[in-house]
Design an enzyme around this catalytic site. Structure first.
Site, PDB file in Angstrom:
ATOM      1  N   GLU A 178      -6.209   6.839  -1.107  1.00  0.00           N
ATOM      2  CA  GLU A 178      -6.490   5.502  -0.242  1.00  0.00           C
ATOM      3  C   GLU A 178      -6.866   4.347  -1.023  1.00  0.00           C
ATOM      4  OE1 GLU A 178      -4.338   5.286   2.594  1.00  0.00           O
ATOM      5  OE2 GLU A 178      -3.753   7.199   1.953  1.00  0.00           O
TER       6      GLU A 178
ATOM      7  N   HIS B  64       0.936  -1.167   0.018  1.00  0.00           N
ATOM      8  CA  HIS B  64       0.020  -0.013  -0.169  1.00  0.00           C
ATOM      9  C   HIS B  64       0.723   1.092  -0.046  1.00  0.00           C
ATOM     10  CE1 HIS B  64      -3.513   2.529   1.669  1.00  0.00           C
ATOM     11  NE2 HIS B  64      -2.638   3.071   2.260  1.00  0.00           N
ATOM     12  N   GLU B  65       1.909   1.343   0.877  1.00  0.00           N
ATOM     13  CA  GLU B  65       2.638   2.502   1.015  1.00  0.00           C
ATOM     14  C   GLU B  65       3.633   2.594  -0.247  1.00  0.00           C
ATOM     15  OE1 GLU B  65       2.145   4.507   3.198  1.00  0.00           O
ATOM     16  OE2 GLU B  65       1.012   3.168   4.259  1.00  0.00           O
TER      17      GLU B  65
END
Length: 638
Positions: free
Chosen positions: A257, A173-174
């Site tokens: 996100e 995700h990062e």
């Protein structure tokens, strides 16, 4: 969305965001100027009459006050930008993070480092610095301006609560934020919003000063009331502006996100990883809330919200349940109990090679298209291959990449030329410049370095960069002097030696930020030099290399002249200094042309892959090792 489109979108979004904030600032400056002008008139002894407003609205007074307000906001933003110029490490330290010891014996910390290293090498980018936040919540973030100053921070609660697949989902995700250009956008938001906050802080200071007993005794009448009104007005305006900025920030952040969650699934091909992490986040007693005093300022950087939000409009993250539902469409709404603290250690991966995968043939042009499509989009196969490649590296070299003294020796050994005359002269030069401890490490590494196989040099350098970035100023200066000396003494500096040397220098110093305002048509000379160098590296016959460059010139629509003589390192540096200014939209054709130069037989050999990946990275294009469904080609470091 491909890498180049994502980067372009991030830049456009940054421009629109800055425009929106600029409009908000213009309105705030107008209101603030009026408030200050009224205060100035009252301080001058005027009473509240019909003429007071007219005096306050005098163009000269309003213009002067507006200039002061603009200066205050601009200085506030500039100061915060300078405070964060170090990139991700500045953010991590502001949040109380500590740089993770690369030789840690803690099983959870070691597991985190392993996952980050695998993701970085699979993505074709240098390994970022990793910071640990001693916080029991489950959270993480990625911050930085460019690929070479990235830092990833993870909380203690995350590494002790999540299993390996879940932690990999969070790190993926990062990495999505890194590869989609969100980091630069996020740090610019921090700086812009800080400039608006300064107005409110000044108002609070004035309000506090005007209500101080010792100071107010000397103030009489309208002057004191004017200062009170000015302080209150500036507070209201400043915090209203901050609220507007936060609304814009939150709206953008929520959509990013969702994209990062989807990308994590795409990278790992394991929705249960990121989905399980989100479910544990929802079930965790402390959630994602961070204890750091500056947590709210960086709230839009986190994996979870990190702070409490008063409203959904100001929430920087979508509800966790909504995120879980998107990742796991068949989720029944149940949440697991928070698991006990885990103590896991990195499991040894069976040593294996890519076998015949690197030899699969592709038609000319198809491979180049596949390479371009893979940039910034690592897959689960890339991650598995990175894990295998790390397992194949000699254990002594792998350990050396994580220790500052040994990492320097490792890089010296990799960058020393293959020619015996070069190595002898370089060894003598190091005797006079390098530290004795580093020289001793270099001697112990000679045997494993001699057994390096093609394709292992680049990942070792990528692994060593975090340790090299931790050198002191004096150590860094000595290291740089040694690197320059090694390159100067190279009898036949090949393209790969130059590319690896440039990657080391840029990886520890950072890239010089240049305006991206050049087009391919403006860069015929640098293009000719770089593509000729790559063509000679990928073609055994000079005639074929010449034909490849000329063919690419017609495809790109740029007149290219084949450079027959091997280029000096200084000439290649000159070319790259100009090519980094290429506009984002034309980097994909450049990367495709570079790929066509090295694929002389429909495949890319490991050494050619190292060269291509190193050059692509210095251009800001992280190149994974796989080409998707087109087949494995041996491109890249993993």
């Amino acid at each position: 969305m491909d890498f180049f489109t994502a980067q372009d979108r991030a830049r456009r979004l940054t421009g629109r965001l800055i425009l929106l904030l600029a409009l908000a600032i213009v309105v705030l400056i107008g209101i603030t100027s009026l408030v200050v002008a009224l205060a100035v008139v009252f301080l001058d002894g005027a009473s509240f009459t019909g003429e007071t407003l007219a005096r306050a609205l005098q163009p000269q007074l309003l213009a002067g006050v507006a200039m002061v307000v603009i200066l205050v906001v601009g200085l506030g933003s500039l100061i915060r930008h300078l405070q964060l110029r170090a990139g991700g490490s500045a953010v991590a330290e502001a949040l109380g993070g500590r740089s993770l010891n690369l030789e840690t014996r803690d099983a959870n910390e070691r597991r985190l480092l392993n996952v980050v290293e695998e993701m970085a090498i699979a993505s074709g980018m240098p390994v970022p610095l990793v910071y640990l936040l001693e916080d029991p919540a489950i959270n993480a973030f990625a911050a930085g301006h460019e690929l070479d100053d990235v830092a990833i921070g993870v909380t203690r609660g995350a590494i002790e609560t999540l299993d390996r697949d879940q932690l990999q989902g969070v790190i993926a995700h990062e990495f999505s934020h890194i590869l989609h250009g969100d980091m630069r956008l996020n740090l610019r938001l921090v700086a812009l919003l800080h400039g608006i906050v300064v107005i409110g802080l000044i108002g609070r200071m004035l309000l506090h000063a005007s209500t101080s007993g010792r100071r107010t005794r000397s103030r009489k009448g309208g002057g004191h009331v004017a200062v009170l009104g000015l302080g209150a007005g500036l507070m209201v305006v400043g915090y209203a502006g901050t609220l507007c900025g936060n609304l814009i920030k939150a709206a953008v952040s929520r959509q990013r996100e969702f994209l990062a969650d989807a990308s994590a699934v795409q990278y790992t091909r394991n929705p249960e990883g990121i989905g399980g992490a989100l479910k544990l986040l929802a079930a965790h007693r402390l959630g994602s809330r961070l204890l750091a005093s500056q947590a709210a300022e960086f709230s839009h950087l986190y994996f979870g919200s990190g702070v409490r939000s008063l409203s959904r409009l100001t929430a920087t993250h979508p509800p966790v349940t909504a995120r879980i539902q998107r990742v796991l469409p068949h989720w029944d709404g149940s949440l697991p109990p928070a698991p006990p603290v885990r103590s896991t250690r990195r499991q040894a991966e069976p040593a294996s090679s890519d076998g015949g995968q690197g030899g699969e043939r592709l038609a000319a042009g198809a491979l180049a298209a596949a390479v371009v499509a893979s940039v910034g989009r690592p897959s689960s196969e890339d991650i598995a291959r990175a894990r295998r490649r790390l397992g194949e590296i000699d254990a002594r070299l792998f350990e050396s990449a994580h220790e500052p003294f040994a990492a320097r020796a490792l890089v010296y050994g990799i960058l020393m030329g293959a020619d015996p005359r070069s190595r002898e002269a370089q060894r003598d030069a190091l005797q006079g410049q390098a530290l004795p401890e580093v020289l001793a490490e270099l001697k112990t590494l000679e045997a494993p370095l001699s057994r390096l196989t093609p394709g292992q040099r680049l990942p070792l350098i990528e692994l060593a960069l975090p340790a090299l970035r931790q050198l002191s100023t004096a150590q860094h200066a000595r290291f740089q002097a040694c690197l320059r000396r090694l390159m100067a003494l190279e009898v036949h500096a090949g393209a790969l030696q130059w590319a690896l040397h440039r990657l080391v220098v840029q990886g520890i110093e950072g890239a010089r930020r240049a305006r991206r305002d050049r087009h391919l048509a403006d860069l015929g000379g640098p293009l000719s030099l770089l593509l000729s160098t790559l063509a000679r590296a990928g073609q055994q016959d000079e005639g074929q290399a010449r034909a490849a460059v000329e063919r690419l010139g017609s495809v790109l629509g740029v007149p290219l002249d084949f450079v027959g003589e091997p280029a000096l390192a200084s000439d290649l540096d000159w070319a790259m200094a100009r090519l980094v200014r290429l506009v984002q939209a034309e980097r994909a054709p450049l990367l495709a042309a570079m790929t066509c130069c090295v694929e002389h037989d429909g495949r890319i050999a490991p050494e050619e892959g190292e060269l291509l990946s190193a050059v692509a990275w210095t251009l800001g294009c992280p190149l994974p090792s796989t080409q998707g469904a087109a087949g494995q080609t041996g491109v890249g470091s993993a």
